[in-house]
Scaffold this motif. Structure first.
Motif, PDB file in Angstrom:
ATOM      1  N   ARG A   1      -8.973  53.119 -22.622  1.00 26.78           N
ATOM      2  CA  ARG A   1      -8.160  53.468 -23.850  1.00 26.78           C
ATOM      3  C   ARG A   1      -9.064  53.819 -24.968  1.00 26.78           C
ATOM      4  NH1 ARG A   1      -4.603  47.856 -23.540  1.00 26.78           N
ATOM      5  NH2 ARG A   1      -2.870  48.510 -21.737  1.00 26.78           N
ATOM      6  N   ARG A   2      -9.935  53.342 -25.192  1.00 26.79           N
ATOM      7  CA  ARG A   2     -10.883  53.643 -26.223  1.00 26.79           C
ATOM      8  C   ARG A   2     -11.269  55.445 -25.942  1.00 26.79           C
ATOM      9  NH1 ARG A   2     -15.430  49.692 -26.269  1.00 26.79           N
ATOM     10  NH2 ARG A   2     -14.183  47.866 -26.180  1.00 26.79           N
ATOM     11  N   PHE A   3     -11.673  55.845 -24.741  1.00 29.90           N
ATOM     12  CA  PHE A   3     -11.788  56.951 -24.507  1.00 29.90           C
ATOM     13  C   PHE A   3     -10.727  57.854 -24.450  1.00 29.90           C
ATOM     14  CE2 PHE A   3     -12.397  60.618 -21.337  1.00 29.90           C
ATOM     15  CZ  PHE A   3     -13.475  61.051 -21.698  1.00 29.90           C
ATOM     16  N   ARG A   4      -9.417  57.339 -24.162  1.00 35.74           N
ATOM     17  CA  ARG A   4      -8.072  58.318 -24.416  1.00 35.74           C
ATOM     18  C   ARG A   4      -8.128  58.568 -26.062  1.00 35.74           C
ATOM     19  NH1 ARG A   4      -6.053  61.542 -21.041  1.00 35.74           N
ATOM     20  NH2 ARG A   4      -5.654  60.620 -18.698  1.00 35.74           N
TER      21      ARG A   4
ATOM     22  N   GLU B   1      -1.158  69.239 -37.429  1.00 35.78           N
ATOM     23  CA  GLU B   1      -0.860  68.184 -37.796  1.00 35.78           C
ATOM     24  C   GLU B   1       0.338  67.805 -37.587  1.00 35.78           C
ATOM     25  OE1 GLU B   1      -3.076  65.956 -39.830  1.00 35.78           O
ATOM     26  OE2 GLU B   1      -4.682  67.384 -39.404  1.00 35.78           O
ATOM     27  N   GLY B   2       0.489  66.521 -37.461  1.00 30.29           N
ATOM     28  CA  GLY B   2       2.050  65.706 -37.412  1.00 30.29           C
ATOM     29  C   GLY B   2       2.462  65.651 -35.927  1.00 30.29           C
ATOM     30  N   GLU B   3       3.991  65.481 -35.955  1.00 29.77           N
ATOM     31  CA  GLU B   3       4.659  65.361 -34.594  1.00 29.77           C
ATOM     32  C   GLU B   3       4.152  66.354 -33.594  1.00 29.77           C
ATOM     33  OE1 GLU B   3       6.471  62.472 -32.960  1.00 29.77           O
ATOM     34  OE2 GLU B   3       5.930  62.071 -34.925  1.00 29.77           O
ATOM     35  N   ALA B   4       4.288  67.659 -33.965  1.00 32.73           N
ATOM     36  CA  ALA B   4       4.083  68.506 -32.833  1.00 32.73           C
ATOM     37  C   ALA B   4       2.537  68.533 -32.277  1.00 32.73           C
ATOM     38  CB  ALA B   4       4.124  69.986 -33.584  1.00 32.73           C
ATOM     39  N   ALA B   5       1.703  68.159 -32.950  1.00 35.94           N
ATOM     40  CA  ALA B   5       0.386  68.117 -32.536  1.00 35.94           C
ATOM     41  C   ALA B   5       0.201  66.850 -31.495  1.00 35.94           C
ATOM     42  CB  ALA B   5      -0.728  68.036 -33.764  1.00 35.94           C
ATOM     43  N   CYS B   6       0.721  65.967 -31.818  1.00 35.89           N
ATOM     44  CA  CYS B   6       0.788  64.708 -31.176  1.00 35.89           C
ATOM     45  C   CYS B   6       1.023  65.015 -29.560  1.00 35.89           C
ATOM     46  CB  CYS B   6       1.629  63.469 -31.622  1.00 35.89           C
ATOM     47  SG  CYS B   6       0.416  62.573 -32.956  1.00 35.89           S
ATOM     48  N   LEU B   7       2.428  65.812 -29.666  1.00 30.05           N
ATOM     49  CA  LEU B   7       3.095  66.152 -28.377  1.00 30.05           C
ATOM     50  C   LEU B   7       2.532  66.989 -27.480  1.00 30.05           C
ATOM     51  CD1 LEU B   7       6.883  66.621 -29.538  1.00 30.05           C
ATOM     52  CD2 LEU B   7       5.954  64.580 -28.344  1.00 30.05           C
ATOM     53  N   THR B   8       1.871  67.858 -28.061  1.00 29.87           N
ATOM     54  CA  THR B   8       0.882  68.901 -27.432  1.00 29.87           C
ATOM     55  C   THR B   8      -0.242  68.313 -26.871  1.00 29.87           C
ATOM     56  OG1 THR B   8       1.600  70.640 -29.232  1.00 29.87           O
ATOM     57  CG2 THR B   8      -0.330  71.052 -27.787  1.00 29.87           C
ATOM     58  N   VAL B   9      -0.810  67.357 -27.761  1.00 30.09           N
ATOM     59  CA  VAL B   9      -1.989  66.678 -27.176  1.00 30.09           C
ATOM     60  C   VAL B   9      -1.832  65.749 -25.877  1.00 30.09           C
ATOM     61  CG1 VAL B   9      -3.566  64.737 -27.851  1.00 30.09           C
ATOM     62  CG2 VAL B   9      -3.088  66.771 -29.502  1.00 30.09           C
ATOM     63  N   ASP B  10      -0.464  64.734 -26.123  1.00 28.85           N
ATOM     64  CA  ASP B  10      -0.162  64.322 -25.160  1.00 28.85           C
ATOM     65  C   ASP B  10       0.027  65.034 -23.927  1.00 28.85           C
ATOM     66  OD1 ASP B  10      -0.305  61.944 -26.697  1.00 28.85           O
ATOM     67  OD2 ASP B  10       1.867  61.844 -27.211  1.00 28.85           O
ATOM     68  N   GLN B  11       0.764  65.888 -24.126  1.00 25.45           N
ATOM     69  CA  GLN B  11       0.777  67.024 -22.860  1.00 25.45           C
ATOM     70  C   GLN B  11      -0.634  67.490 -21.996  1.00 25.45           C
ATOM     71  OE1 GLN B  11       3.228  70.282 -24.224  1.00 25.45           O
ATOM     72  NE2 GLN B  11       5.184  68.881 -24.031  1.00 25.45           N
ATOM     73  N   LEU B  12      -1.658  67.682 -23.071  1.00 24.57           N
ATOM     74  CA  LEU B  12      -2.837  68.305 -22.603  1.00 24.57           C
ATOM     75  C   LEU B  12      -3.351  66.934 -21.730  1.00 24.57           C
ATOM     76  CD1 LEU B  12      -4.196  70.294 -25.267  1.00 24.57           C
ATOM     77  CD2 LEU B  12      -3.691  70.949 -23.270  1.00 24.57           C
ATOM     78  N   LEU B  13      -3.485  65.799 -22.333  1.00 25.59           N
ATOM     79  CA  LEU B  13      -3.885  64.466 -21.807  1.00 25.59           C
ATOM     80  C   LEU B  13      -3.311  64.321 -20.377  1.00 25.59           C
ATOM     81  CD1 LEU B  13      -4.648  62.485 -24.969  1.00 25.59           C
ATOM     82  CD2 LEU B  13      -6.290  63.547 -23.569  1.00 25.59           C
TER      83      LEU B  13
END
Length: 125
Positions: free
Chosen positions: A93-96, A110-122
């Motif tokens: 979890r820490r590494f993620r 920044e914001g919501e779009a960045a979080c969605l893109t990062v989640d997709q990459l992860l």
């Protein structure tokens, strides 16, 4: 009457009364020896039975002790494995979180779009 018959029988056979009395007393000694041997056999049998009961009891106690040791060993292994898994989960979890933070910083969004893109990459990783 019986005593007289015995005396006549002994006199006929040529055996004296003293010898017969000794034999009768000797017969009593034989009977005593027989009783002693019988009592000794009974005593030895009882001792063997007692020893067998003690041996079986020791075996049962040993089985119970081994079972208890095995259960404690299994409980200890389970506990250590659970702790190991919890530690591993925490590290992942820490590494993620670290990966997410780095990807957000590198993308510059920044914001919501960045979080969605990062989640997709992860998720792809």
């Amino acid at each position: 009457m019986r005593g007289i018959c015995k005396e006549e029988d002994y006199s006929f056979l040529g055996i004296s009364e003293q010898t017969t009395r000794g034999t009768t007393e000797g017969g009593g000694a034989l009977e005593d020896d027989w009783r002693d041997r019988r009592e000794e056999r009974v005593r030895r049998r009882l001792e063997r039975e007692q020893q067998e009961r003690e041996r079986l009891q020791e075996i049962e106690e040993s089985k119970k002790e081994k079972q208890q040791q095995w259960q404690s060993h299994v409980a200890e292994l389970t506990s250590s494995q659970e702790k190991s898994l919890q530690d591993r989960l925490t590290r992942l979890r820490r590494f993620r979180d670290f990966q997410r933070k780095v990807l957000v910083e590198e993308s510059g969004m920044e914001g919501e779009a960045a979080c969605l893109t990062v989640d997709q990459l992860l998720t792809r990783m």
